[in-house]
Enzyme design. Structure first.
Site, PDB file in Angstrom:
ATOM      1  N   CYS A 176      58.761 -68.461   5.359  1.00  0.00           N
ATOM      2  CA  CYS A 176      57.565 -67.596   5.286  1.00  0.00           C
ATOM      3  C   CYS A 176      58.036 -66.870   6.565  1.00  0.00           C
ATOM      4  O   CYS A 176      58.676 -67.333   7.525  1.00  0.00           O
ATOM      5  CB  CYS A 176      56.518 -68.894   5.946  1.00  0.00           C
ATOM      6  N   ASP A 187      55.798 -66.411   9.114  1.00  0.00           N
ATOM      7  CA  ASP A 187      54.903 -67.153  10.176  1.00  0.00           C
ATOM      8  C   ASP A 187      56.071 -67.340  11.359  1.00  0.00           C
ATOM      9  O   ASP A 187      57.002 -67.849  11.343  1.00  0.00           O
ATOM     10  CB  ASP A 187      54.343 -68.497   9.879  1.00  0.00           C
ATOM     11  N   ARG A 235      56.093 -69.148  13.762  1.00  0.00           N
ATOM     12  CA  ARG A 235      56.344 -70.552  14.341  1.00  0.00           C
ATOM     13  C   ARG A 235      57.485 -71.376  13.382  1.00  0.00           C
ATOM     14  O   ARG A 235      57.805 -72.327  13.917  1.00  0.00           O
ATOM     15  CB  ARG A 235      54.906 -71.356  14.169  1.00  0.00           C
ATOM     16  N   HIS A 250      55.846 -74.391   4.995  1.00  0.00           N
ATOM     17  CA  HIS A 250      55.628 -75.354   6.195  1.00  0.00           C
ATOM     18  C   HIS A 250      54.269 -75.645   6.060  1.00  0.00           C
ATOM     19  O   HIS A 250      53.434 -74.724   5.501  1.00  0.00           O
ATOM     20  CB  HIS A 250      55.862 -74.183   7.479  1.00  0.00           C
ATOM     21  N   CYS A 303      50.389 -73.354   6.392  1.00  0.00           N
ATOM     22  CA  CYS A 303      50.689 -71.904   5.995  1.00  0.00           C
ATOM     23  C   CYS A 303      49.370 -71.106   5.610  1.00  0.00           C
ATOM     24  O   CYS A 303      48.727 -71.589   4.695  1.00  0.00           O
ATOM     25  CB  CYS A 303      51.617 -71.988   4.674  1.00  0.00           C
TER      26      CYS A 303
END
Length: 169
Positions: free
Chosen positions: A32, A34, A36, A85, A88
Site C-alpha cells: 500500500c 500508506d 505508515r 496492513h 487500510c
C-alpha cells in the site's frame, strides 16, 4: 548530495558504490502507498534491498504487475511479497457506500472484487492481499511460469500497525 550520503552512512546495508553499478534486490514488494507502511521500515532494511511497487490498497494493477515482471525477469528477484496492513483506507473505502471520485472508483474496483460478504475490515484486508497475490500469476504468464519453475515465490502477508507484527497469510 549531503542528505543522500548521510542516509546511506546511517542506514544503508549495501555499499552505495555497489548501488551505482546496478540493483539486485532479494525481494519485490507490492504494498500500500500508506505512509505508515514503508517497506524498509517494516522489514528493517536499507536502500537497494527491495524492489517496490506501491499503490493504495496494494492492488495488482497492470503497471505494477509489469514492474514485478521486470523484477523477476531482469533482476532475477526470487521473492514477491504482497503486503496488506491494518486500517487500510483503500479497503475501507471499497467496503463503504460513500460516493468516490471516478479515479478513486477505478482504484477500489479490484479491491471490491476481493471482498467477501460478512468480512470485517481485517478479514477484507487480508483477503485483498491474498487476492492480489493470485492476480499476479493469473495476469502474468511470465511470473506464473517463474513460480511454476521455482524461480520465484509469492507470499501475501498482513502487517499490524498496532503490534508491528507481520503474519504470513
Amino acid at each position: 548530495m549531503q542528505i543522500k550520503q548521510a542516509i546511506f552512512d546511517e542506514s544503508c546495508h549495501i555499499n552505495p558504490q555497489a548501488l551505482v553499478q546496478g540493483q539486485r534486490p532479494w525481494a519485490a514488494i507490492l504494498s500500500c502507498a500508506d505512509a505508515r507502511v514503508a517497506p524498509e521500515w517494516i522489514f528493517g532494511l536499507g536502500s537497494g534491498e527491495l524492489f517496490q511497487v506501491r499503490v493504495a490498497g496494494n492492488s495488482a494493477f497492470n503497471d505494477g504487475i509489469a514492474s514485478l515482471e521486470y523484477a523477476v525477469a531482469v533482476l532475477e528477484t526470487p521473492l514477491i511479497v504482497v503486503v496488506g496492513h491494518s486500517g487500510c483506507g483503500a479497503v475501507k473505502a471499497a467496503m463503504g457506500k460513500e460516493p468516490l471520485t471516478p479515479l478513486l472508483e477505478d482504484l477500489v474496483q479490484p479491491i471490491r472484487e476481493s471482498l467477501r460478504s460478512g468480512d470485517d475490515l481485517t478479514q477484507a484486508i487480508q483477503g485483498n492481499a491474498q487476492y492480489a497475490a493470485r492476480q499476479i500469476t493469473q495476469r502474468s504468464n511470465l511470473i506464473a511460469e517463474a513460480k511454476d519453475s521455482g524461480k520465484v515465490r509469492i507470499i501475501p502477508v498482513y502487517f499490524d500497525l498496532n503490534s508491528g507484527l507481520i503474519s504470513k497469510l
